[in-house]
Design a protein around this motif. Sequence first.
Motif, short mmCIF file in Angstrom:
data_model
loop_
_atom_site.label_atom_id
_atom_site.label_comp_id
_atom_site.label_asym_id
_atom_site.label_seq_id
_atom_site.Cartn_x
_atom_site.Cartn_y
_atom_site.Cartn_z
N SER A 15 -2.15 -1.73 -0.56
CA SER A 15 -2.39 -0.90 0.67
C SER A 15 -2.28 0.61 0.52
O SER A 15 -1.43 0.98 0.08
N GLY A 16 -3.17 1.27 1.38
CA GLY A 16 -3.16 2.48 1.36
C GLY A 16 -2.56 3.21 2.63
O GLY A 16 -2.25 4.40 2.63
N ARG A 20 3.18 1.32 5.48
CA ARG A 20 3.51 0.05 4.84
C ARG A 20 4.47 0.44 3.44
O ARG A 20 5.20 -0.38 3.22
N GLN A 21 3.91 1.40 2.85
CA GLN A 21 4.54 1.73 1.61
C GLN A 21 5.93 2.23 1.87
O GLN A 21 6.67 1.74 1.26
N GLN A 22 6.17 2.92 2.89
CA GLN A 22 7.64 3.36 3.40
C GLN A 22 8.39 2.14 3.66
O GLN A 22 9.46 2.11 3.24
N ILE A 33 1.41 0.58 -6.40
CA ILE A 33 0.46 0.54 -5.50
C ILE A 33 -0.95 0.54 -6.29
O ILE A 33 -1.06 0.92 -7.19
N ARG A 34 -1.65 -0.61 -5.83
CA ARG A 34 -2.99 -0.92 -6.48
C ARG A 34 -4.09 -1.14 -5.45
O ARG A 34 -3.93 -2.02 -4.63
N PRO A 150 -6.03 9.72 15.49
CA PRO A 150 -5.45 8.42 15.00
C PRO A 150 -6.67 7.60 14.48
O PRO A 150 -6.68 6.22 15.11
N PHE A 151 -7.59 8.00 14.04
CA PHE A 151 -8.76 7.16 13.46
C PHE A 151 -8.55 6.07 12.51
O PHE A 151 -9.18 5.40 12.08
N ASP A 152 -7.40 6.34 11.71
CA ASP A 152 -6.89 5.30 10.85
C ASP A 152 -6.06 4.28 11.43
O ASP A 152 -5.63 3.69 10.56
#
Length: 195
Positions: A15-16, A20-22, A33-34, A150-152
């Motif tokens: 996941s980029g 989620r990473q945090q 992360i891959r 907030p386009f992501d």
Amino acid sequence: MLHKKFENAKIILASGSPRRQQFLKDLDLDFEIRLKEIEEVFPETLQSVAITDYLAELKASAFDGELLDNELLITSDTLVWLGGKALGKPKDYQDAFQMLRLLSDQTHEVITSVCFKTKNKTETINEITKVTFNHLSDQAIAYYLDNYKPFDKAGSYGIQEWVGLTGISKIEGSYTNVVGLPTEKVYHYLSHFTF
Ligand SMILES: Cc1cn([C@H]2C[C@H](O)[C@@H](COP(=O)(O)OP(=O)(O)OP(=O)(O)O)O2)c(=O)[nH]c1=O
């Protein structure tokens, strides 16, 4: 606690999303992360949780045949569900404007699915949170889009940003689920997980 349980395993987060990473870090997990490029397209016949389940599993399927015995892959997908329609990430500014106009004065669902994949099995969990927006004036929408871009984000908003802080009157269910990962359910799943 999870840190110790998985000390001999390798957790891979595909996941980029920085949120989620945090969250995974905050759950006390070591992970790598891959990232893979995936076109997030789903069959039109799917509805609601079936869409996010499908997309989380699609993101995981990019790793078919690649996982080693001790590896656990985590992928996830979030979308906004309003009046039988899925609102994903906006295509552009106009699309984002339209989405926020649709969300204004309404209650919608935010759905996140999380897929856990090993060499031998794939399991998916999901969570639904109800979110109610106050009235969003065109002026407020334009201010938010211009300043936060907030386009992501699914539904063109972040509950953790200005529009969420000022425009949301009610939420029923998990907050972290709206931000992109239902941490309580993920923690519970991982606590009981066996390879
Ligand atoms: C509704 C809402 C969504 N979001 C985010 C969560 C997700 O990151 C994003 C929806 O896009 P996703 O396709 O679920 O995820 P992503 O592209 O960000 O990351 P990846 O596929 O690499 O895992 O919207 C917020 O941050 N706050 C919110 O209030």
